[in-house]
Scaffold this motif. Structure first.
Motif, PDB file in Angstrom:
ATOM      1  N   GLN A  72      11.975   3.909  -8.369  1.00 12.98           N
ATOM      2  CA  GLN A  72      11.509   2.582  -8.761  1.00 12.98           C
ATOM      3  C   GLN A  72      12.670   1.736  -9.276  1.00 12.98           C
ATOM      4  OE1 GLN A  72       8.799   2.325 -12.106  1.00 12.98           O
ATOM      5  NE2 GLN A  72       7.737   0.614 -11.136  1.00 12.98           N
ATOM      6  N   GLU A  99      14.560   0.518  -6.324  1.00 13.50           N
ATOM      7  CA  GLU A  99      13.795  -0.537  -5.657  1.00 13.50           C
ATOM      8  C   GLU A  99      13.921  -1.847  -6.436  1.00 13.50           C
ATOM      9  OE1 GLU A  99       9.473  -1.383  -3.635  1.00 13.50           O
ATOM     10  OE2 GLU A  99       9.541   0.000  -5.333  1.00 13.50           O
ATOM     11  N   TYR A 118      15.202  -5.475  -5.107  1.00 18.10           N
ATOM     12  CA  TYR A 118      14.019  -6.311  -4.853  1.00 18.10           C
ATOM     13  C   TYR A 118      14.414  -7.792  -4.878  1.00 18.10           C
ATOM     14  CZ  TYR A 118       8.945  -6.874  -4.698  1.00 18.10           C
ATOM     15  OH  TYR A 118       7.663  -7.135  -4.307  1.00 18.10           O
ATOM     16  N   LYS A 157       3.235  -5.497  -8.019  1.00 18.78           N
ATOM     17  CA  LYS A 157       4.609  -5.020  -8.159  1.00 18.78           C
ATOM     18  C   LYS A 157       5.568  -6.137  -8.564  1.00 18.78           C
ATOM     19  CE  LYS A 157       6.100  -2.069  -5.143  1.00 18.78           C
ATOM     20  NZ  LYS A 157       6.636  -1.427  -3.918  1.00 18.78           N
ATOM     21  N   ASN A 167       5.229  -6.980 -12.227  1.00 17.77           N
ATOM     22  CA  ASN A 167       5.764  -5.882 -13.021  1.00 17.77           C
ATOM     23  C   ASN A 167       7.290  -5.917 -13.014  1.00 17.77           C
ATOM     24  OD1 ASN A 167       5.624  -3.406 -14.527  1.00 17.77           O
ATOM     25  ND2 ASN A 167       6.076  -2.308 -12.643  1.00 17.77           N
ATOM     26  N   TYR A 168       7.881  -6.116 -11.831  1.00 15.48           N
ATOM     27  CA  TYR A 168       9.335  -6.150 -11.733  1.00 15.48           C
ATOM     28  C   TYR A 168       9.926  -7.371 -12.446  1.00 15.48           C
ATOM     29  CZ  TYR A 168       9.606  -2.205  -8.478  1.00 15.48           C
ATOM     30  OH  TYR A 168       9.561  -0.964  -7.896  1.00 15.48           O
TER      31      TYR A 168
END
Length: 80
Positions: free
Chosen positions: A9, A12, A16, A48, A51-52
């Motif tokens: 994660q 990622e 991202y 997602k 959250n990111y």
């Protein structure tokens, strides 16, 4: 309290990119802090991306961007 980060994660997150808006195509780490603060005030998107964005705000608030940039350098995104 012991913390065990999810390495997949985190990688990622490092790679991202913003999928829409004024900063479309930029890595989240390259988003300006005021933009992330604005999202927090207005509400992060669901899923997602939200959250990111929230995690990236915490990273920037704590001056931890060099960690993300090192991940980008040491673990470049593989072309598929």
């Amino acid at each position: 309290m012991e913390i065990h980060p999810d390495s997949k994660q985190l990688l990622e997150l490092a790679h991202y990119k913003m999928p829409f808006g004024k900063f479309k195509g930029r890595y989240l780490v390259d988003l300006p802090l005021p933009y992330l603060v604005w999202f927090r005030q207005k509400g992060f998107p669901e899923g997602k991306l939200g959250n990111y964005l929230n995690i990236m705000l915490t990273i920037k608030d704590n001056n931890l961007e060099p960690i993300i940039r090192k991940l980008q350098k040491d673990f470049p995104r593989q072309s598929t």
